[in-house]
Design an enzyme around this catalytic site. Structure first.
Site, PDB file in Angstrom:
ATOM      1  N   ARG A   5       0.817  -1.219   0.000  1.00 50.64           N
ATOM      2  CA  ARG A   5       0.000   0.000   0.000  1.00 50.64           C
ATOM      3  C   ARG A   5       0.846   1.261   0.000  1.00 50.64           C
ATOM      4  NH1 ARG A   5      -5.233   1.178   3.423  1.00 50.64           N
ATOM      5  NH2 ARG A   5      -4.988   3.013   2.109  1.00 50.64           N
ATOM      6  N   LYS A   6       2.160   1.127   0.086  1.00 51.66           N
ATOM      7  CA  LYS A   6       3.024   2.295   0.066  1.00 51.66           C
ATOM      8  C   LYS A   6       3.382   2.672  -1.384  1.00 51.66           C
ATOM      9  CE  LYS A   6       2.934   2.324   4.538  1.00 51.66           C
ATOM     10  NZ  LYS A   6       2.049   1.193   4.809  1.00 51.66           N
TER      11      LYS A   6
END
Length: 383
Positions: A182-183
């Site tokens: 998710r980064k």
């Protein structure tokens, strides 16, 4: 209107990353080795620090920092009440006490004024989280702290971010980054510790490799293969693999392009949604700063919104748009609530952010039509 399917986040990987794994697979060097070293060197250069140490996650990176600092039982570490639970967990792992401070509703970041109220003679550090890619107000935080209390950056969301011209990761004593999918850039799982403190880097380097006095790469390439390292510290196995290092090196080369794209679409959201008075936009950084836009997190004003936040999220989900709460208020979670006897109203800013923040999709695999669809659906909900 055609229904679309838009994920809250997707990693932006492809053939470059696939090809990068060929060398570790063909050479047989799969554990921490030359690719990790190259990734560390490039990451340190990009973030303006002397040392970068790859780890298995941001959580283990934060844990390494605290252990390397000697933090343990009887010590206190101030952490924001609105953050991912790992920020507080690493303090407990050390046998120390996490002391929560409230957050600013506008930025979702730690409130320096509340930090000032939480300082005691046992305070050994403050963990400042650069939540969603916006750097915490480091100058205001430093101004309320005694000189001997260092700031540790939880930069999980902040690869490529900056505060007044200084990159995230170079703003405190040490920092930890995340490469979770998710980064902005990913290695699957994975993290990075950064610091300009030589002594701390040396200790953290040993701690991540079981406490060994030399690395596996040094031992295997040395002239005396019969020697084993000394183990004078109780360490951990927090090493990144060379497969991950190879992927991370490729991803890092794309970081600034990824952020530039996210900046463009964050600006689009801000303009296109400006007419929705009940939907507060994320704060922009001060002059000289750069938001990394790991996520686009809005705040649904409960007084003026046409529907409660959860109902808005449910309606967006019905239309194929994934959303999430920004993150959680740690003081509301069962373990911390019960262990420390914390009440919801003890941290009203964190409580309100927990109840009212809403992340909408922002990532490097979305199309122009995707962004326009999200805006149309939000406007229709408001009508």
């Amino acid at each position: 209107m055609e229904k679309r399917s838009i994920a809250i986040s997707l990693p932006c990987t492809g053939d470059d990353e696939w090809q990068a794994t060929r060398e570790p697979l063909t050479t047989g060097w799969l554990t921490q080795g030359p690719k990790v070293a190259a990734f560390e060197k490039a990451f340190a250069e990009r973030h303006g620090v002397s040392h970068a140490l790859a780890t298995t996650s941001c959580t283990t990176g934060l844990h390494l920092i605290l252990v390397a600092m000697g933090i343990g039982p009887g010590d206190e570490v101030i952490v924001p009440a609105f953050t991912w639970v790992a920020t507080a967990n690493v303090v407990v792992y050390c046998g120390a006490t996490p002391v929560f401070a409230d957050v600013d509703r506008a930025t979702c970041n730690i409130d320096p004024a509340d930090v000032a109220r939480r300082i005691t003679p046992r305070t050994k550090a403050v963990i400042a989280v650069h939540l969603f890619g916006l750097c915490a107000d480091m100058d205001a935080l430093r101004a309320v702290l005694p000189p001997e209390v260092p700031i540790i950056e939880d930069a999980a969301c902040a690869a490529g971010a900056a505060y007044k011209g200084v990159p995230a990761g170079a703003l405190g004593l040490a920092a930890a980054f995340s490469f979770h999918p998710r980064k902005s850039i990913t290695t699957g799982e994975g993290g990075m510790v950064t610091t300009n403190d030589d002594a701390l880097a040396d200790v953290a380097n040993m701690l991540r490799n079981h406490g060994a006095s030399i690395s596996e790469e040094q031992r295997h390439k040395g002239p005396r293969p019969y020697l084993l390292p000394e183990f004078n510290l109780l360490g951990y196995n927090y090493r990144m693999t060379d497969l991950q290092g190879a992927v991370g090196l490729v991803q890092l080369q794309k970081l600034d392009r990824f952020i530039a794209e996210r900046e463009q679409w964050a600006a689009f959201y801000r303009d296109a949604l400006a007419g929705l008075g009940w939907l507060c936009m994320p704060q922009l950084p001060a002059e000289g700063g750069r938001h990394a836009w790991q996520a686009f997190v809005t705040y649904v004003d409960p007084e003026t919104a046409p529907l409660p936040r959860n109902e808005i999220m449910a309606r967006l989900q019905e239309r194929g748009i994934s959303t999430r709460p920004g993150t959680h208020a740690v003081h509301l979670l069962g373990y911390y609530r019960e262990r420390y006897g914390i009440r919801p109203d003890d941290y009203p800013g964190a409580r309100d952010c927990d109840a009212n923040t809403m992340a909408i999709p922002l990532h490097n695999r979305m199309s122009k039509e995707d962004y326009e669809y999200v805006v149309r659906c939000l406007r229709e909900i408001a009508d």
